[in-house]
Design an enzyme around this catalytic site. Sequence first.
Site, short mmCIF file in Angstrom:
data_model
loop_
_atom_site.label_atom_id
_atom_site.label_comp_id
_atom_site.label_asym_id
_atom_site.label_seq_id
_atom_site.Cartn_x
_atom_site.Cartn_y
_atom_site.Cartn_z
N LYS A 109 2.34 13.70 16.43
CA LYS A 109 1.95 12.31 16.24
C LYS A 109 0.43 12.22 16.08
CE LYS A 109 5.51 9.49 18.22
NZ LYS A 109 5.74 8.31 19.07
N GLU A 133 17.72 10.12 25.95
CA GLU A 133 16.71 10.86 25.20
C GLU A 133 16.35 12.13 25.97
OE1 GLU A 133 12.91 9.45 22.92
OE2 GLU A 133 12.31 9.87 24.98
N LEU A 165 21.68 20.92 33.18
CA LEU A 165 20.52 21.69 32.72
C LEU A 165 19.99 22.62 33.81
CD1 LEU A 165 18.94 18.84 30.65
CD2 LEU A 165 19.61 21.04 29.74
N HIS A 186 -0.51 9.63 28.80
CA HIS A 186 0.33 8.52 29.24
C HIS A 186 -0.41 7.68 30.29
CE1 HIS A 186 3.85 6.52 31.06
NE2 HIS A 186 4.38 6.64 29.85
P1 0O2 Z 1 7.99 6.48 29.35
O1 0O2 Z 1 9.32 6.46 29.96
O2 0O2 Z 1 6.97 5.80 30.22
O3 0O2 Z 1 7.56 7.83 28.90
P2 0O2 Z 1 12.21 8.65 19.68
O4 0O2 Z 1 12.92 8.00 18.53
O5 0O2 Z 1 12.40 7.93 20.99
O6 0O2 Z 1 12.45 10.11 19.83
P3 0O2 Z 1 9.73 7.41 19.13
O7 0O2 Z 1 10.20 6.58 18.02
O8 0O2 Z 1 8.32 7.90 19.05
O9 0O2 Z 1 10.67 8.65 19.33
O10 0O2 Z 1 9.98 6.62 20.43
P4 0O2 Z 1 8.97 6.08 21.44
O11 0O2 Z 1 9.74 5.03 22.13
O12 0O2 Z 1 7.67 5.74 20.80
O13 0O2 Z 1 8.72 7.28 22.41
C1 0O2 Z 1 9.69 7.71 23.27
C2 0O2 Z 1 9.03 8.44 24.39
O14 0O2 Z 1 8.36 9.60 23.87
C3 0O2 Z 1 7.94 7.68 25.11
O15 0O2 Z 1 8.48 6.89 26.11
C4 0O2 Z 1 7.10 8.80 25.68
O16 0O2 Z 1 7.72 9.37 26.82
C5 0O2 Z 1 7.14 9.81 24.57
N1 0O2 Z 1 6.03 9.61 23.64
C6 0O2 Z 1 6.14 9.26 22.34
N2 0O2 Z 1 4.91 9.20 21.78
C7 0O2 Z 1 4.03 9.52 22.74
C8 0O2 Z 1 2.58 9.66 22.78
O17 0O2 Z 1 1.86 9.46 21.79
N3 0O2 Z 1 2.03 10.00 23.98
C9 0O2 Z 1 2.78 10.23 25.10
N4 0O2 Z 1 2.14 10.56 26.22
N5 0O2 Z 1 4.12 10.11 25.10
C10 0O2 Z 1 4.74 9.77 23.94
P5 0O2 Z 1 7.75 5.58 26.64
O18 0O2 Z 1 8.40 4.39 26.04
O19 0O2 Z 1 6.28 5.70 26.49
O20 0O2 Z 1 8.16 5.51 28.14
#
Ligand code: 0O2
Length: 202
Positions: free
Chosen positions: A110, A137, A21, A153
């Site tokens: 979201k 991802e 990238l 976060h």
């Molecule tokens: P980290 O590493 O601390 O960031 P996906 O199928 O993975 O595309 P899904 O089902 O929403 O989408 O997955 P998940 O596990 O809820 O979210 C994956 C990652 O997207 C998260 O990683 C965040 O980095 C980001 N993310 C998703 N929703 C939000 C949100 O509402 N706020 C923020 N700030 N980030 C979000 P992790 O697990 O939080 O870990």
Amino acid sequence: MNWEVLLAPYEQVVEELKVKLKGMRKQFEQESRHSPIEFITARVKPIASIMEKAEKRQVPLHKIEEEIQDIAGIRVVCQFVDDIYTVVRMLQERNDFTILKEIDYIKNEKSSGYRSYHMIIEYPAETIHGRKSVLAEIQIRTLAMNFWATNEHSLNYKYKGRIPEKIQKRLQLAAEAAFNLDEEMSKIKNEIQEAQRIFHRM
Ligand code: 0O2
């Protein structure tokens, strides 16, 4: 479980994707074209976070690699919303990995206010034991979306996922403000890019 061995291909994939990238970004610069990529960050999820997510989703240990799809995480940050879709198209055209899933949290944000484009890819990692398919991802977002997500976060971490309602409301307002900022900047995109080209030549 030997975490070091399990995570080694993920470390490799993160490094390889970062190089690729960053290479794309460099190529745009060399051709004096606006790069849709502002910067890239990448990480392998810490073991504690993998375990926490697995526990929350009731994923057994032997299913972790299949079910936790963001062990390898790449973040592409762009200047403008249009750039996100340029990056998406460029990734779709590549044939060094397969895209398994795409979620557009920009068109369908979201409830938290989170906006980003997510891609789950299957990447072939060459290891000393042969080829291993690794899930990764890729999150693609603007600088404004990244600012919001980083702050949200931190708050999520502080409040252990239970942000007080008052702050949640503020975050939703902040997400709208970030969205409006992206919209406004898009309207003067050409002006900004021209200014940046002049600045670059100096
Ligand atoms: P980290 O590493 O601390 O960031 P996906 O199928 O993975 O595309 P899904 O089902 O929403 O989408 O997955 P998940 O596990 O809820 O979210 C994956 C990652 O997207 C998260 O990683 C965040 O980095 C980001 N993310 C998703 N929703 C939000 C949100 O509402 N706020 C923020 N700030 N980030 C979000 P992790 O697990 O939080 O870990």
